[in-house]
Design a protein around this motif. Sequence first.
Motif, PDB file in Angstrom:
ATOM      1  N   CYS A 139      50.280  37.167  35.180  1.00 52.21           N
ATOM      2  CA  CYS A 139      49.036  36.672  35.576  1.00 52.21           C
ATOM      3  C   CYS A 139      48.561  37.654  36.822  1.00 52.21           C
ATOM      4  CB  CYS A 139      48.946  35.276  36.222  1.00 52.21           C
ATOM      5  SG  CYS A 139      47.252  34.628  36.621  1.00 52.21           S
ATOM      6  N   LEU A 140      49.354  38.109  37.725  1.00 51.88           N
ATOM      7  CA  LEU A 140      48.860  38.731  38.760  1.00 51.88           C
ATOM      8  C   LEU A 140      48.769  40.235  38.393  1.00 51.88           C
ATOM      9  CD1 LEU A 140      51.216  37.556  41.754  1.00 51.88           C
ATOM     10  CD2 LEU A 140      48.830  37.098  41.594  1.00 51.88           C
ATOM     11  N   GLY A 188      45.412  40.501  36.386  1.00 54.95           N
ATOM     12  CA  GLY A 188      44.500  40.419  37.356  1.00 54.95           C
ATOM     13  C   GLY A 188      44.073  41.878  37.877  1.00 54.95           C
ATOM     14  N   LYS A 233      41.082  44.530  37.688  1.00 53.06           N
ATOM     15  CA  LYS A 233      40.391  44.875  39.011  1.00 53.06           C
ATOM     16  C   LYS A 233      40.410  46.489  38.872  1.00 53.06           C
ATOM     17  CE  LYS A 233      40.232  44.649  43.823  1.00 53.06           C
ATOM     18  NZ  LYS A 233      40.938  44.103  45.141  1.00 53.06           N
ATOM     19  N   SER A 292      36.998  31.960  42.496  1.00 49.29           N
ATOM     20  CA  SER A 292      37.777  33.091  42.132  1.00 49.29           C
ATOM     21  C   SER A 292      38.021  33.336  40.675  1.00 49.29           C
ATOM     22  CB  SER A 292      39.115  33.303  42.995  1.00 49.29           C
ATOM     23  OG  SER A 292      40.012  34.425  42.591  1.00 49.29           O
ATOM     24  N   ARG A 293      38.177  34.525  40.314  1.00 46.88           N
ATOM     25  CA  ARG A 293      38.285  35.067  38.950  1.00 46.88           C
ATOM     26  C   ARG A 293      39.712  34.795  38.507  1.00 46.88           C
ATOM     27  NH1 ARG A 293      38.939  39.956  41.420  1.00 46.88           N
ATOM     28  NH2 ARG A 293      40.834  41.018  40.846  1.00 46.88           N
ATOM     29  N   TRP A 294      40.473  34.565  39.675  1.00 48.02           N
ATOM     30  CA  TRP A 294      42.117  34.202  39.310  1.00 48.02           C
ATOM     31  C   TRP A 294      42.276  32.807  38.822  1.00 48.02           C
ATOM     32  CZ3 TRP A 294      45.287  37.919  39.698  1.00 48.02           C
ATOM     33  CH2 TRP A 294      45.191  39.020  40.439  1.00 48.02           C
ATOM     34  N   ALA A 324      44.008  32.482  35.286  1.00 51.27           N
ATOM     35  CA  ALA A 324      45.343  31.612  35.434  1.00 51.27           C
ATOM     36  C   ALA A 324      45.382  30.303  34.174  1.00 51.27           C
ATOM     37  CB  ALA A 324      45.582  30.805  36.855  1.00 51.27           C
TER      38      ALA A 324
END
Length: 453
Positions: A81-82, A85, A89, A276-278, A282
């Motif tokens: 996931c990180l 993202g 970006k 947040s887009r996170w 997620a």
Amino acid sequence: MNHLSEETRIQIRESQKLGALGQLAFVLQALVIGAISGFVIGIFRMAFTVLNGLGTNWVVEEFQKGAEGFLFIAAALIFCCLLSGFLLKIEPMISGSGIPQVELAQIGKFPPMNWLRVLITKFVGTLTALAAGLSVGREGPCVQMGAAVGVGVGTFFYGKHAQTMHRYLTGGAVSGMTSAFSSPIAGILFAVEDMKVILDRRMLAFLAITAMSAWFMVKHILGLPLVFPFVGLEPLGFLQLWVLLPVCILSGVLGTVYCWILVSITCFEDRLPWPSRWVRLAVPFVMVALLLFYPTVLTGFGPTPTQMEQLRLSIDFLLLLFLVKAFFSCFSFASGIAGGILMPILTAGAILGCLLSSIGQSAGILLSSQSGTIMILCMACFFSAVVRSPLTSAALLTEMTGDWTLLPVTLVASIAGNLIARYMGADPVYESLKARILRQREHAAPAAAAEAH
């Protein structure tokens, strides 16, 4: 040419520029675009196969360890996931399948791409999403990666001016579609039906050379097999042809509903005031963790369409699989992760076809040897209802299976899916997604101007 749209003028100018090339340069550039696209995407397909096998085995082993193993799997999902993202970006253009962005760039409504950055981030980002088990496709990303290769080849010949030479982007996109499915005819038809490319003799020759070059690379040099090598495809008998009617109606209606749900969930998540887009990103990764207790819908788990042809699966199992797979695919795409929708669409159609085949066999209407045939018809109709490209759909299923005897009925099913979706008032999925991107850009422009002041 004053009465022509700007998009048409762009394409006419591109065709005229192709005519100004010498024959040697014309053929050489097309061959290079197709060969490099085919090689890159062929490597991508092989990397996915290896990574998918290793990842699936690792998850099974860890899951059997209980709570400790589940924590390791959760940590791996958080990492994916990180990483996803982070890549988004770096290059926001890789969000989703990439096909709407390519089509908008082709008509001059999207900024020029940084081709190398798009190629690298899309390659890694899509593999990351697939490795995590998300229900996204690799084919749309292949179109965008092919387009990036095309722009890169154009840049080699003409420098930064290639960013406005859309023939390179178009040729690369066709090569990407061809390489993803090993389907040169479908690649060219996709350019006509979906990308709305105007084919005169010069553009047709250019795209045909790129498509055949890409196909030769993935088929004969890299040796990639058929995507759907069904074992038995017994045609419907004359007295069974009536089965086409319910099969096409159900597939077309459900394909249209699938398209509506996919676009609706994506646009709904656009409007949510999340901090947040996170959070949005997620959501599908959390779903993967939950679906480990029903892993059949995760990428790499469960039967493939060609395996479903050989298995006798219960109607209840197939119905649940279809519903969960469809919704999981929609939420996976709506997150904005780098990944496409074409393979999930085809998989949903295959599950539906297997379900209808099982019902037909139970009723004594169909033979077990006709299961693959019904699956192909449902896939073609379902795909056409969502994408609204009937000729591409028919050619795609024919080339992916390698069986040309079913082309007439596959074409009928594809046309039926298109007509049903049109009758129900649905827009083609990529038209809806392009409109969404343009709306986002319009809303972002005032905010960016306010920040600048």
